[in-house]
Structures are given as C-alpha cells and as structure tokens.
Design an enzyme around this catalytic site. Structure first.
Site, PDB file in Angstrom:
ATOM      1  N   GLU A  99      -4.178  -6.905   0.990  1.00 34.54           N
ATOM      2  CA  GLU A  99      -4.345  -5.710   0.150  1.00 34.54           C
ATOM      3  C   GLU A  99      -4.055  -6.079  -1.298  1.00 34.54           C
ATOM      4  O   GLU A  99      -2.927  -6.431  -1.637  1.00 34.54           O
ATOM      5  CB  GLU A  99      -3.382  -4.617   0.624  1.00 34.54           C
ATOM      6  CG  GLU A  99      -3.273  -3.407  -0.298  1.00 34.54           C
ATOM      7  CD  GLU A  99      -2.078  -2.532   0.038  1.00 34.54           C
ATOM      8  OE1 GLU A  99      -1.545  -1.882  -0.885  1.00 34.54           O
ATOM      9  OE2 GLU A  99      -1.674  -2.496   1.221  1.00 34.54           O
ATOM     10  N   LYS A 117       0.085   5.253   6.226  1.00 30.53           N
ATOM     11  CA  LYS A 117       1.081   4.332   5.693  1.00 30.53           C
ATOM     12  C   LYS A 117       2.397   5.089   5.507  1.00 30.53           C
ATOM     13  O   LYS A 117       2.455   6.033   4.717  1.00 30.53           O
ATOM     14  CB  LYS A 117       0.580   3.775   4.349  1.00 30.53           C
ATOM     15  CG  LYS A 117       1.602   3.004   3.533  1.00 30.53           C
ATOM     16  CD  LYS A 117       0.970   2.615   2.197  1.00 30.53           C
ATOM     17  CE  LYS A 117       1.986   2.060   1.234  1.00 30.53           C
ATOM     18  NZ  LYS A 117       1.371   1.699  -0.064  1.00 30.53           N
TER      19      LYS A 117
END
Length: 217
Positions: A43, A134
């Site tokens: 990411e 998340k």
C-alpha cells in the site's frame, strides 16, 4: 472478477505493507524490499510525494508477478481515489470511511478498505459495499476487540492496522482478522538505507502470519 481476485490475494497473503517514504525513490525501494521478502501486498500512501507515479512504476514493474498486489493508502476523497485507480492501484485504503470514495471504488470495481472504529461506522461501510474494513488505529483497542465486533457483525471482515507487531500478530489472526496492515515496525530501517533489513523483517511477518493461521487448523 478483478475485484474478487484482488480481495482473494489480500486475504490469502494475510498482510499488507503500509509504505511511507521521504521520497518517491525511497518508497519504491521499500516496496521492492518487501516484495523480495515475499510480502506481496503493498500500500503506497498518498503522504508520499508523487504517490500516483510510484504506484504506476510498481504496477508496471510487477505486472508479470501474479502474487503482487499494489494499492493506495491515506486516500481521503474520491478525487484522490480516482487518481490512484487511473495510476493502476488495485485497492484503496483510507483512514476514515467516505461515502463518495466508496461509490467511485464500486464504480471501478476496486476494493475499498476504509478505517473504522465503531460498530456504527462499520455498519455504514458495509451498506456501501465495503468488503474489508480497516480497524484503525488497532493499538487503540487490542485484538480482543475483534471478537466484540463480530458478536453483532459476524459477517464483517477486519484488517487491523496500527500497532500490529511480530509479537501480537498471532493474537490478531486468532481473534478473526482476515489480514493485517503493518507499517512503522516494518519500514523503520529505511531511515538508515538498510533495505536488506526490511526484506528480513518482511520475511518474519510472512512467517508469523503462516504460523498463526496454521495454529487455527
């Protein structure tokens, strides 16, 4: 089908490297080091200068490696999400949930993983088609919080980020995390230019995830 494939890779790998860097080149070198250590989920946060160009370079570089999946992080709005998607980002991560970002990710069939803390936030994210939530910051609650969440929301898929370490990764997995996000502890050696150490740490994280999942069988 591409969205399903990306989600499968993230869940199968079980770990995403949250890459921040002082420069685009450093972010690329950190990413390369992680991938060398078989940590294939990367990411690139939009706190990195020219993050979209970093994403594009990595996507081009690893296009023939079917294990690698490159996404964008710290995406705060739909405009940034679209920039990331056009650069080749295969998933989008945000520190908070944003309806407009969820919609544009759904339109492009790109997984959207927003940061949520409360049951209310998670429920709303699920209503907007979020597949993985998340939990951020994870160190604000601890691994046992996952079981508490899954009591009223057993269908929710959670990826804790923030505070995940080699010492507690087993606790997160055993309490129901589908994957974990790791940043500071993993990429810290970049400050000294020690990318080989990042590769070694990445290998340790991958091994810990495998061991934690094996213990559940």
């Amino acid at each position: 089908m591409k969205k399903l494939n990306v989600l499968s890779k993230i869940v199968n790998h079980g770990i995403v490297a949250v890459v921040r860097g002082d420069s685009p080149q450093q972010a690329i070198e950190i990413s390369d080091a992680c991938i060398k250590g078989k940590l294939y989920g990367v990411e690139i946060t939009f706190t990195v200068n020219d993050a979209d160009q970093v994403i594009k370079q990595l996507v081009d570089k690893y296009q023939n490696n079917k294990d690698v999946v490159i996404g964008a992080g710290t995406v705060l709005d739909p405009y940034t999400a679209r920039i990331a998607i056009l650069a080749g980002a295969e998933f989008i991560v945000s520190p908070t949930f944003d309806k407009a970002t969820a919609k544009i990710c759904n339109m492009y069939q790109i997984p959207y993983m927003p940061g949520c803390l409360t049951i209310t936030e998670m429920r709303e994210a699920l209503e907007y088609g979020v597949d993985i939530i998340k939990l951020f910051p994870g160190n604000g609650f601890g691994a046992s919080f996952l079981k508490a969440v899954k009591a009223p929301l057993p269908q929710v898929n959670i990826m804790p980020t923030g505070g995940v370490s080699l010492d507690n990764i087993k606790d997160w997995i055993s309490n129901g995390a589908v994957a974990v996000g790791v940043g500071g502890n993993l990429i810290a050696p970049a400050k000294d230019g020690d990318f080989e150490k990042i590769t070694k740490i990445a290998e340790e994280y991958v091994k810990k995830v495998e061991e934690a999942r094996g213990a559940l069988l």
